[in-house]
Scaffold this motif. Structure first.
Motif, PDB file in Angstrom:
ATOM      1  N   MET A   1       0.839  -1.200   0.000  1.00 51.14           N
ATOM      2  CA  MET A   1       0.000   0.000   0.000  1.00 51.14           C
ATOM      3  C   MET A   1       0.874   1.250   0.000  1.00 51.14           C
ATOM      4  O   MET A   1       1.834   1.348   0.765  1.00 51.14           O
ATOM      5  N   LEU A   2       0.537   2.177  -0.880  1.00 44.68           N
ATOM      6  CA  LEU A   2       1.236   3.451  -0.975  1.00 44.68           C
ATOM      7  C   LEU A   2       0.352   4.531  -0.362  1.00 44.68           C
ATOM      8  O   LEU A   2      -0.803   4.681  -0.749  1.00 44.68           O
ATOM      9  N   GLU A   3       0.912   5.278   0.594  1.00 46.18           N
ATOM     10  CA  GLU A   3       0.146   6.305   1.290  1.00 46.18           C
ATOM     11  C   GLU A   3       0.892   7.635   1.239  1.00 46.18           C
ATOM     12  O   GLU A   3       2.066   7.717   1.605  1.00 46.18           O
ATOM     13  N   LEU A   4       0.202   8.657   0.778  1.00 46.88           N
ATOM     14  CA  LEU A   4       0.744  10.008   0.744  1.00 46.88           C
ATOM     15  C   LEU A   4      -0.029  10.845   1.750  1.00 46.88           C
ATOM     16  O   LEU A   4      -1.267  10.844   1.740  1.00 46.88           O
ATOM     17  N   TYR A   5       0.709  11.556   2.612  1.00 44.39           N
ATOM     18  CA  TYR A   5       0.078  12.356   3.646  1.00 44.39           C
ATOM     19  C   TYR A   5       0.547  13.806   3.561  1.00 44.39           C
ATOM     20  O   TYR A   5       1.744  14.084   3.684  1.00 44.39           O
ATOM     21  N   THR A  21      -3.187  14.153   0.005  1.00 46.81           N
ATOM     22  CA  THR A  21      -3.326  12.976   0.858  1.00 46.81           C
ATOM     23  C   THR A  21      -4.144  11.941   0.095  1.00 46.81           C
ATOM     24  O   THR A  21      -5.285  12.215  -0.299  1.00 46.81           O
ATOM     25  N   VAL A  22      -3.560  10.774  -0.138  1.00 49.47           N
ATOM     26  CA  VAL A  22      -4.251   9.740  -0.905  1.00 49.47           C
ATOM     27  C   VAL A  22      -3.624   8.388  -0.597  1.00 49.47           C
ATOM     28  O   VAL A  22      -2.436   8.301  -0.258  1.00 49.47           O
ATOM     29  N   THR A  23      -4.421   7.340  -0.693  1.00 51.32           N
ATOM     30  CA  THR A  23      -3.949   5.974  -0.480  1.00 51.32           C
ATOM     31  C   THR A  23      -4.176   5.163  -1.753  1.00 51.32           C
ATOM     32  O   THR A  23      -5.266   5.194  -2.323  1.00 51.32           O
ATOM     33  N   GLU A  25      -4.087   1.363  -3.106  1.00 47.15           N
ATOM     34  CA  GLU A  25      -4.035  -0.042  -2.709  1.00 47.15           C
ATOM     35  C   GLU A  25      -3.120  -0.824  -3.653  1.00 47.15           C
ATOM     36  O   GLU A  25      -3.000  -0.511  -4.837  1.00 47.15           O
ATOM     37  N   ASN A  61       3.914   0.384   2.474  1.00 53.99           N
ATOM     38  CA  ASN A  61       3.779  -0.734   3.411  1.00 53.99           C
ATOM     39  C   ASN A  61       4.287  -0.349   4.795  1.00 53.99           C
ATOM     40  O   ASN A  61       4.982  -1.127   5.469  1.00 53.99           O
ATOM     41  N   ASP A  64       8.572   4.719   5.881  1.00 51.42           N
ATOM     42  CA  ASP A  64       8.643   6.125   5.495  1.00 51.42           C
ATOM     43  C   ASP A  64       9.688   6.316   4.414  1.00 51.42           C
ATOM     44  O   ASP A  64      10.896   6.309   4.680  1.00 51.42           O
TER      45      ASP A  64
END
Length: 273
Positions: A1-5, A21-23, A25, A61, A64
């Motif tokens: 999972m790639l998560e941008l905050y 901000t986006v996730t 899958e 995953n 950072d």
């Protein structure tokens, strides 16, 4: 999972990416659309760490990515392969060697320059070229190939990196419709067969509708839409592209026919036209 905050990139007073901000899958094929200058390319370069964020974080995953340096950063860039609009090949080198250059993060630049590749790496490159229907061009100089063939070589080069994510920045912008279809078919096949997450910047809406599981739309550095292709209504498209009334003459090939709702079969016919 790639998560941008809260991801942000500023160039002087301009926020090219502004509080994103986006996730994403694992295993999705995601199209990123928007006008030229919306921040699409900057976003991909931030994910690959080709440029550094002004603020925010990138997690993959749970790890950072913004804190990686040295060898760890090189390995991240290998696992997050980048495909560029201008192919990024060495035209005077043969196709096979261009593909093998994709192994540089794993074996070091000196071995790559000296062209010291292991047999298993050569086998990996041959397999990648075969998957992209380019095995017969393996010993041909890259500069002698058509644009569509060169882009597929670039995809093969990305494949030998054994990535978990592929980032494609306007991969079909300079290609004719037939070659564009072959490149997009290749990306989707890799996404489906290998389970590799694909993020692709696109300038034609019908292509995004046809190939992508999910679409993210950007405007002025911000995400203004995130959802299924079918959810891109006429009203939402007006907001994304900043148009009013019946004026649908947009840049980046988004015209009235692209904005009208398209079925999958209609999209394929338009792409192949």
């Amino acid at each position: 999972m790639l998560e941008l905050y809260s991801l942000k990139k500023s160039f002087g007073q301009v926020n090219a990416v502004d509080d994103v901000t986006v996730t994403i899958e694992a295993g999705q094929m995601v199209g990123i659309i928007g006008r030229s200058g919306a921040g699409k390319s900057t976003l991909l370069r931030l994910v690959n760490r080709l440029i550094e964020p002004t603020n925010g974080s990138i997690l993959f995953n749970g790890r950072d990515i913004t804190k990686l340096w040295g060898r760890d950063l090189r390995l991240w860039r290998a696992s997050c392969a980048m495909i560029f609009q201008q192919f990024n090949l060495v035209e005077r080198m043969d196709v096979l060697t261009n593909v093998l250059i994709g192994r540089v993060a794993h074996q070091g630049p000196l071995s790559t320059v000296a062209r010291r590749f292991r047999e298993e790496e050569r086998a990996l490159a041959v397999q990648a070229l075969d998957r992209l229907d380019l095995l017969s061009q393996a010993l041909q100089k890259a500069g002698t190939l058509s644009g569509g063939q060169q882009q597929r070589v670039a995809i093969a080069k990305a494949l030998v990196q054994r990535p978990e994510i592929m980032l494609a920045d306007e991969p079909i912008a300079s290609l004719d419709p037939a070659n564009a279809t072959r490149v997009m078919d290749a990306l989707r096949k890799i996404n489906r067969e290998d389970g590799i997450t694909v993020l692709v910047n696109l300038h034609t809406l019908d292509t995004a509708r046809t190939y992508c599981d999910r679409i993210i739309a950007m405007r002025a550095g911000r995400i203004v839409f995130e959802g299924l292709p079918a959810e891109l209504t006429r009203e939402r498209l007006q907001a994304i592209y900043g148009i009013d009334g019946s004026d649908f003459e947009l840049d980046e090939s988004v015209t009235s026919t692209a904005i009208a709702p398209l079925t999958t079969s209609q999209s394929r016919q338009k792409t192949m036209a």
